[in-house]
Design an enzyme around this catalytic site. Structure first.
Site, mmCIF file in Angstrom:
data_model
loop_
_atom_site.group_PDB
_atom_site.id
_atom_site.type_symbol
_atom_site.label_atom_id
_atom_site.label_comp_id
_atom_site.label_asym_id
_atom_site.label_seq_id
_atom_site.Cartn_x
_atom_site.Cartn_y
_atom_site.Cartn_z
ATOM 1 N N PRO A 104 0.944 -1.195 0.023
ATOM 2 C CA PRO A 104 0.264 -0.142 -0.019
ATOM 3 C C PRO A 104 0.883 1.113 -0.016
ATOM 4 C CG PRO A 104 -0.723 -1.662 1.588
ATOM 5 C CD PRO A 104 0.412 -1.978 1.105
ATOM 6 N N GLY A 105 0.436 2.244 -0.438
ATOM 7 C CA GLY A 105 1.073 3.700 -0.607
ATOM 8 C C GLY A 105 1.438 3.929 -2.017
ATOM 9 N N ASP A 144 15.481 -0.353 10.226
ATOM 10 C CA ASP A 144 16.572 -1.161 9.816
ATOM 11 C C ASP A 144 15.973 -2.062 8.758
ATOM 12 O OD1 ASP A 144 19.115 -2.096 9.944
ATOM 13 O OD2 ASP A 144 18.561 -3.544 11.704
ATOM 14 N N LYS A 186 11.725 -4.857 -0.769
ATOM 15 C CA LYS A 186 11.893 -3.602 -1.482
ATOM 16 C C LYS A 186 13.086 -4.002 -2.738
ATOM 17 C CE LYS A 186 12.112 0.215 0.998
ATOM 18 N NZ LYS A 186 12.433 1.275 1.924
ATOM 19 N N LYS A 239 3.531 4.717 -5.208
ATOM 20 C CA LYS A 239 4.817 4.165 -5.811
ATOM 21 C C LYS A 239 5.876 4.872 -5.810
ATOM 22 C CE LYS A 239 1.859 0.851 -8.210
ATOM 23 N NZ LYS A 239 1.498 -0.067 -9.671
#
Length: 575
Positions: free
Chosen positions: A319-320, A374, A339, A322
């Site tokens: 979610p969020g 982290d 990621k 891009k």
């Protein structure tokens, strides 16, 4: 190849690990002196140095093996025999679990992280059922038979510090009063305390950590106890706070904090004690928190495999909004995101892949002050193909084809980061009620200020680059534009010289590559009227160049803000 050579290689790997961990313990052992001497600049250098040992020694051992074996080192069947010999060396070895991770790292370095499977590596421990033990007594046990005052007097007397207490009697009284207020009648002369002998050092504090066992009418309950010890200007010690609830103790071991320095010749036994103390923390989190972050990486991978075996949902785009540099995906049922760095960045991102990786390395080595997440870095990470929808796979292949290999049943990504999943701050703000919104805006401002005080300028401060944790703390997680505060030039926008200047779409003043104009932050931060009002009330100083300049001056003079992982309500002397 002879059995003797297999054993020699196994011994070489274990000796390399011993050399690494010996240096790790040497640097850790210096934490007490750095704390007592208030040598805060050396605290940061020691953390960075300790982190570097692991990869350095993996490289040394890899080179040794390649020299020993010549062209034969690529024989995988031989290294499987080496693994068997290595397992035998670990049967009575106190740090067996971390030594297994070290073997994995050497193997991956030799074969460039390819052909990794359960047979060739310690994907799972060879001693899963072994209960780790400590070479000396890990804890001290105290009973309150002679009264609570006597108990805590002994606790403070038994610490290894060479400095005197500012006022031990006062601190003992404050601790007892605080615990009585928090725990009520259950905190009485039937109470016992088990305390880890070694303090946990981080930044400017030393933490005494243990557990309290309460006996209230024959009903026993165990809770954590954390006593942060600070050092005053006269180099006298005092207990700053008292923490006795699991959630509050969990925050102290949070993923956005620097690693502890705690002397642990057998870290497995320490982690076992801590996991009983803070049951909502996984082994991966606890190993990482005490500085064994490479083994924390192994444990995180094992936990991921367990999660896969116990779930059936498919990976989705996180979610969020891009990102321009990275693409992020996750499992809806999983607490971490993955990621990957895109092959090509958005035009406005004038950086390289190497720079992005360096920024992530910087964050790992820096004081994160509870405000930067982290990450764990993996190479040639393998996923099951059926857990990816065609749409997600197509999206990932569109943005990062150079690092993704697809087979009939696997997806192999050559480089990725795993990071704790959070609610993107922009989404949280949209959904928050008035009280939560106020707290969130305050947290966001504090996050930026605490990062800046720790010599980190976030660069891109858009809400989408921050997340909200389950404890409702705001944490920064987009690192491609971070810089040291001391590199930046914070300026006030010059007054326009003419009416034409004022109406111009282009700046009428020169702008250097490191120039920052805090007044401009309002343009992209204060779009929401409610957020604007709260920001102007709580953190309007962030829009003033002089505020940032004052922080730079403090950093230049070696003055670092005190940022502790507990709320003011836990402090024994309210200010």
């Amino acid at each position: 190849m002879t059995a003797a050579m297999e054993q020699l290689v196994a011994h070489t790997i274990l000796q390399g690990f011993d050399a690494m961990y010996g240096r790790f313990l040497d640097v850790t052992a210096g934490a007490q002196e750095r704390f007592e001497q208030q040598d805060w600049s050396s605290v940061h250098l020691a953390l960075k140095k300790r982190i570097s040992f692991y990869d350095h020694h993996v490289g040394l051992v890899t080179s040794q093996i390649q020299i020993m074996l010549g062209e034969r080192y690529a024989n995988r069947s031989f290294l499987m025999a080496v693994k068997s010999s290595y397992e035998n060396l670990l049967l009575d070895y106190p740090r067996y679990e971390i030594a297994e991770s070290f073997f994995n790292s050497v193997y991956c370095r030799i074969f460039e992280h390819r052909n990794i499977n359960r047979d060739k590596l310690f994907v799972h421990s060879s001693q899963e059922n072994r209960i780790p033990t400590y070479p000396t007594q890990l804890t001290r046990i105290y009973h309150a038979h002679s009264g609570l005052t006597s108990l805590f007097d002994r606790v403070l007397d038994d610490t290894p510090f060479t400095q005197v207490w500012e006022d031990k009697q006062r601190d003992t009284k404050l601790i007892i009063n605080h615990l009585k207020q928090e725990l009520g009648a259950a905190f009485n002369d039937e109470t016992s305390l088990e305390l880890i002998r070694e303090p946990f050092y981080r930044n400017k504090a030393a933490y005494l950590i243990g557990k309290i066992t309460l006996n209230h009418d024959g009903q026993y309950q165990t809770i954590p106890l954390v006593l942060p010890v600070l050092n005053n200007s006269n180099k006298q010690l005092y207990v700053d706070a008292c923490i006795c609830h699991v959630n509050d103790a969990s925050i102290i071991f949070g993923f956005a904090r620097s690693y502890f320095m705690v002397y642990a010749p057998a870290p497995g036994a320490l982690v076992r004690f801590l996991s009983n103390l803070i049951p909502n923390k996984t082994n991966a989190e606890l190993y990482t928190a005490i500085g064994c972050q490479k083994h924390g990486k192994t444990e995180l991978y094992r936990e991921f495999l367990t999660h896969l075996d116990n779930s059936d949902d498919q990976f989705v785009t996180a979610p969020g909004i891009k990102g321009m540099v990275m693409s992020v995906f996750t499992l809806p049922s999983y607490d971490f995101v993955f990621k990957i760095i895109k092959d090509k960045f958005a035009p406005q991102k004038d950086i390289s892949h190497a720079t992005v990786k360096e920024k992530y390395k910087l964050v790992k080595e820096h004081d994160r002050v509870g405000r930067m997440a982290d990450t764990q870095e993996y190479r040639h990470f393998t996923f099951e193909r059926h857990r990816f929808s065609d749409e997600l796979l197509a999206e990932l292949l569109a943005v990062a084809p150079s690092i993704i290999k697809v087979t009939s049943d696997q997806i192999i990504i050559s480089h990725l980061y795993m990071e704790r999943r959070m609610i993107p701050f922009n989404i949280y703000v949209e959904q928050a009620n008035d009280d939560d919104l106020r707290d969130a805006v305050d947290e966001y401002g504090k996050a930026i200020k605490q990062l800046a005080a720790a010599n980190i300028f976030p660069g891109d401060m858009l809400f989408k680059n921050f997340g909200v944790t389950r404890h409702k703390r705001v944490v920064f997680y987009d690192y491609d534009e971070i810089s040291y505060m001391t590199e930046m030039n914070f300026r006030k926008i010059p007054e326009p010289r003419t009416p034409e200047d004022e109406m111009s779409a282009e700046p009428w003043y020169s702008v250097g590559i490191y120039d920052v104009f805090p007044e401009e932050f309002r343009t992209f931060l204060l779009i929401n009227p409610k957020v604007k009002a709260l920001f102007n009330e709580l953190h309007s100083d962030l829009f003033e160049a002089k505020y940032w300049q004052s922080l730079q001056q403090n950093i230049t003079h070696g003055q670092y803000e005190d940022v502790y992982p507990y709320r003011g309500v836990h402090r024994l002397r309210k200010t």
